[in-house]
Motif scaffolding. Structure first.
Motif, PDB file in Angstrom:
ATOM      1  N   ARG A 136       0.970  -1.131   0.064  1.00  0.00           N
ATOM      2  CA  ARG A 136       0.057   0.020  -0.226  1.00  0.00           C
ATOM      3  C   ARG A 136       0.944   1.237   0.084  1.00  0.00           C
ATOM      4  O   ARG A 136       1.925   1.271   0.593  1.00  0.00           O
TER       5      ARG A 136
ATOM      6  N   LEU B 101      -2.129   5.000   3.851  1.00  0.00           N
ATOM      7  CA  LEU B 101      -3.074   4.377   5.026  1.00  0.00           C
ATOM      8  C   LEU B 101      -4.132   5.181   5.242  1.00  0.00           C
ATOM      9  O   LEU B 101      -4.094   6.442   5.727  1.00  0.00           O
TER      10      LEU B 101
ATOM     11  N   LEU C 178      -7.344   5.665   7.872  1.00  0.00           N
ATOM     12  CA  LEU C 178      -7.118   5.033   9.166  1.00  0.00           C
ATOM     13  C   LEU C 178      -8.619   5.028   9.575  1.00  0.00           C
ATOM     14  O   LEU C 178      -9.031   4.157  10.578  1.00  0.00           O
ATOM     15  N   ASP C 179      -9.713   5.601   8.968  1.00  0.00           N
ATOM     16  CA  ASP C 179     -11.052   5.380   9.091  1.00  0.00           C
ATOM     17  C   ASP C 179     -11.757   5.998   8.035  1.00  0.00           C
ATOM     18  O   ASP C 179     -11.495   6.752   7.362  1.00  0.00           O
TER      19      ASP C 179
ATOM     20  N   ARG D  77     -14.355   7.612   7.499  1.00  0.00           N
ATOM     21  CA  ARG D  77     -14.779   9.070   7.827  1.00  0.00           C
ATOM     22  C   ARG D  77     -13.705  10.081   7.148  1.00  0.00           C
ATOM     23  O   ARG D  77     -14.140  11.142   7.198  1.00  0.00           O
TER      24      ARG D  77
ATOM     25  N   VAL E 118      -2.567   8.693   5.255  1.00  0.00           N
ATOM     26  CA  VAL E 118      -1.176   9.001   5.793  1.00  0.00           C
ATOM     27  C   VAL E 118      -0.438   8.266   4.626  1.00  0.00           C
ATOM     28  O   VAL E 118      -0.537   7.008   4.319  1.00  0.00           O
TER      29      VAL E 118
ATOM     30  N   LYS F  53       0.197  13.833   5.237  1.00  0.00           N
ATOM     31  CA  LYS F  53      -0.989  13.627   4.805  1.00  0.00           C
ATOM     32  C   LYS F  53      -1.177  13.999   3.513  1.00  0.00           C
ATOM     33  O   LYS F  53      -0.600  14.867   3.184  1.00  0.00           O
TER      34      LYS F  53
ATOM     35  N   LYS G 240      -9.149  12.915  10.640  1.00  0.00           N
ATOM     36  CA  LYS G 240      -8.077  11.716  10.807  1.00  0.00           C
ATOM     37  C   LYS G 240      -8.681  10.821  12.069  1.00  0.00           C
ATOM     38  O   LYS G 240      -9.064  11.205  12.969  1.00  0.00           O
ATOM     39  N   TYR G 241      -8.671   9.730  11.762  1.00  0.00           N
ATOM     40  CA  TYR G 241      -9.113   8.577  12.919  1.00  0.00           C
ATOM     41  C   TYR G 241     -10.697   8.596  13.001  1.00  0.00           C
ATOM     42  O   TYR G 241     -11.315   8.471  14.171  1.00  0.00           O
TER      43      TYR G 241
ATOM     44  N   GLU H  24     -11.930  11.625  13.489  1.00  0.00           N
ATOM     45  CA  GLU H  24     -12.017  12.647  14.463  1.00  0.00           C
ATOM     46  C   GLU H  24     -11.432  14.202  13.885  1.00  0.00           C
ATOM     47  O   GLU H  24     -10.516  13.780  13.193  1.00  0.00           O
ATOM     48  N   ARG H  25     -11.965  15.092  14.367  1.00  0.00           N
ATOM     49  CA  ARG H  25     -11.530  16.292  13.690  1.00  0.00           C
ATOM     50  C   ARG H  25     -10.354  16.939  14.489  1.00  0.00           C
ATOM     51  O   ARG H  25     -10.189  16.986  15.656  1.00  0.00           O
ATOM     52  N   MET H  26      -9.425  17.004  13.687  1.00  0.00           N
ATOM     53  CA  MET H  26      -7.956  17.205  14.284  1.00  0.00           C
ATOM     54  C   MET H  26      -7.722  18.703  13.871  1.00  0.00           C
ATOM     55  O   MET H  26      -6.506  19.263  14.296  1.00  0.00           O
TER      56      MET H  26
END
Lengths: 91, 387
Positions: A2, A5, A7-8, A10, A15, A44, A58-59, A61-63
């Motif tokens: 790959r 990546l 991560l989620d 959403r 990455v 990213k 990311k994940y 969730e809002r970063m």
């Protein structure tokens, strides 16, 4: 192997698992992205169109948020996003 | 999914994943003796510490840490070594209240010599070990697992490999009815509002935010500004753009499950679910808090590698990058670096971690257990005052 990546499901970023160059095409996990600029490993890449002030997810969730519009395939980092908190210190 | 777990059932309903006999010195001067007893025994374990009975502002914290540790469900019996102080009595009473049923307290002043104390303790410990070895594991529910989530020596890959993969395993366990505990208040700074939003009710969310604020105040008091310079230059070079992102990378050990509650340092979770425990970033102090909080298995993710283990909690080490895993294979149980190399997915590594937790819960020894790594440190909030 790959190249990115996700991560989620959403997320609007992925990455990079390798150094990516402008024009590289990433094809995996049902996405096809043409890389817009040079992106180092661990950084990213946008996997969706992101408008100014949109959240960076990311994940799942809002970063932080975009400080300028970001196109699919663009490098997402301190030059075009900010944390939602402590923005003043970071600017 | 039917629980495949087999564990030791304690009288208070808690479950032990190990059946240890612990030699617990109640004074720093008895620490070396405790180690010597464990070393010459048929399988007892010991911790050592540096508390010499000081009655300062940390006294209550030290008493409940030792009470909680001595009564961890992974313990079959505890042999206390005492000098005969009222605080020691308090520790033992506390341990009994938390479920410890089998114990012996040996008082140095009564026995009269260190040599005799050592002989008596050894003989009692060996008796307990024999009893412990004859006890059999019985079918246990998923709630028997109380998992501690820890990271140390993080690197640029922690947040995309080992931590989120552990989060996958933690989410699955919580979904099945187990408990999982995220610690390290310092690591979630900047992401506390995101974790709070995942709380089962606003009161729990408020408490998470308060715990971080309380920690931040104590750091400010020391003159350290931990927020301003985050993420660091090195973090930014590695690809991290915001403090939220950095902290989420650490907090992802706890996956995406809702937070059932918060725990003070060393507090015991009362119902299954995902918890946040207010612990220091120091790995060994945090492990002591986990032990006192009756956590019975720990997964520790690391980028730089560590031999850290516990006398009473099996500690599974997961590497964030493959070169580190390959350089110290006798210390690290699993490698999550394969995610960064595009070889395995998060879900695949999450599966491997989940399966390892189940096997370790059922008795498979971790590398830290095989290596005999039994670290322990008391966590203090204040300067030690000798009165």
């Amino acid at each position: 192997m790959r190249k990115v990546l996700i991560l989620d499901p959403r997320d609007n970023i992925a990455v990079c698992l390798a150094d990516l160059a402008e024009g590289d095409v990433v094809q995996q996990d049902d996405i096809t992205i043409t890389v817009k600029n040079k992106i180092p490993r661990g950084h990213k890449i946008a996997t969706a169109e992101i408008a100014k002030n949109d959240g960076i997810i990311k994940y799942g969730e809002r970063m932080g948020h975009a400080v300028s519009p970001i196109a699919i395939g663009e490098h997402v980092h301190v030059h075009n996003i900010l944390g939602d908190r402590l923005s003043a210190e970071q600017v | 999914m039917q629980s495949p777990l087999k564990a030791y059932k304690r009288a208070n309903g808690a479950w032990g994943l190990r059946n240890q006999v612990l030699i617990l010195p109640m004074h720093s001067a008895l620490s070396s003796t405790a180690r010597a007893i464990a070393d010459s025994s048929d399988g007892a374990v010991a911790i050592s510490h540096d508390w010499s009975g000081e009655k300062d502002n940390d006294l209550a914290r030290i008493i409940f840490t030792l009470s909680g540790y001595a009564s961890n469900p992974n313990i079959f019996a505890t042999v206390f070594l005492s000098i005969g102080s009222p605080e020691e009595e308090q520790i033992i009473k506390g341990a009994q209240a938390l479920g410890l049923t089998r114990f012996t307290n040996l008082l140095l002043p009564e026995i009269g010599s260190m040599e005799k104390l050592q002989q008596q303790a050894l003989s009692i410990a060996n008796g307990y070990v024999k009893e412990a070895n004859s006890e059999v594991r019985v079918d246990a529910p998923w709630s028997a697992i109380v998992l501690g989530l820890e990271c140390g020596g993080s690197d640029a890959l922690s947040g995309i490999t080992a931590n989120p993969a552990l989060g996958v395993a933690s989410d699955r366990l919580v979904e099945l009815g187990a408990s999982s505990v995220l610690g390290e208040t310092t690591e979630i700074l900047g992401a506390e509002h995101l974790l709070a939003a995942r709380a089962i009710d606003p009161a729990v969310g408020k408490k998470i935010v308060e715990m971080v604020a309380r920690y931040e105040d104590s750091i400010n008091y020391e003159g350290i500004d931990i927020r301003g310079a985050q993420p660091s230059r090195g973090n930014i070079e590695g690809g991290l753009s915001t403090l939220e992102e950095k902290s989420l990378g650490a907090a992802k050990k706890a996956g995406n499950a809702p937070f059932t509650g918060t725990l003070e340092f060393g507090e015991i979770p009362q119902v299954p679910g995902l918890y946040f425990m207010d612990t220091p970033g120091h790995d060994i102090e945090q492990l002591a808090g986990f032990g006192a909080g009756h956590i019975n298995v720990v997964v520790f993710t690391s980028g730089r590698g560590t031999p850290t283990g516990s006398a009473i909690m099996p500690t599974i080490k997961v590497s964030t990058n493959t070169p580190m895993y390959e350089s110290i294979p006798d210390l690290i149980d699993l490698d999550a670096g394969t995610i960064a190399d595009g070889i395995e997915t998060l879900a695949q590594v999450g599966d491997r971690i989940f399966n390892e937790i189940v096997q370790v819960a059922n008795g498979k020894l971790t590398k830290a257990e095989r290596g005999g790594h039994h670290e322990f440190a008391l966590s203090r909030m204040y300067k030690t005052v000798v009165k």
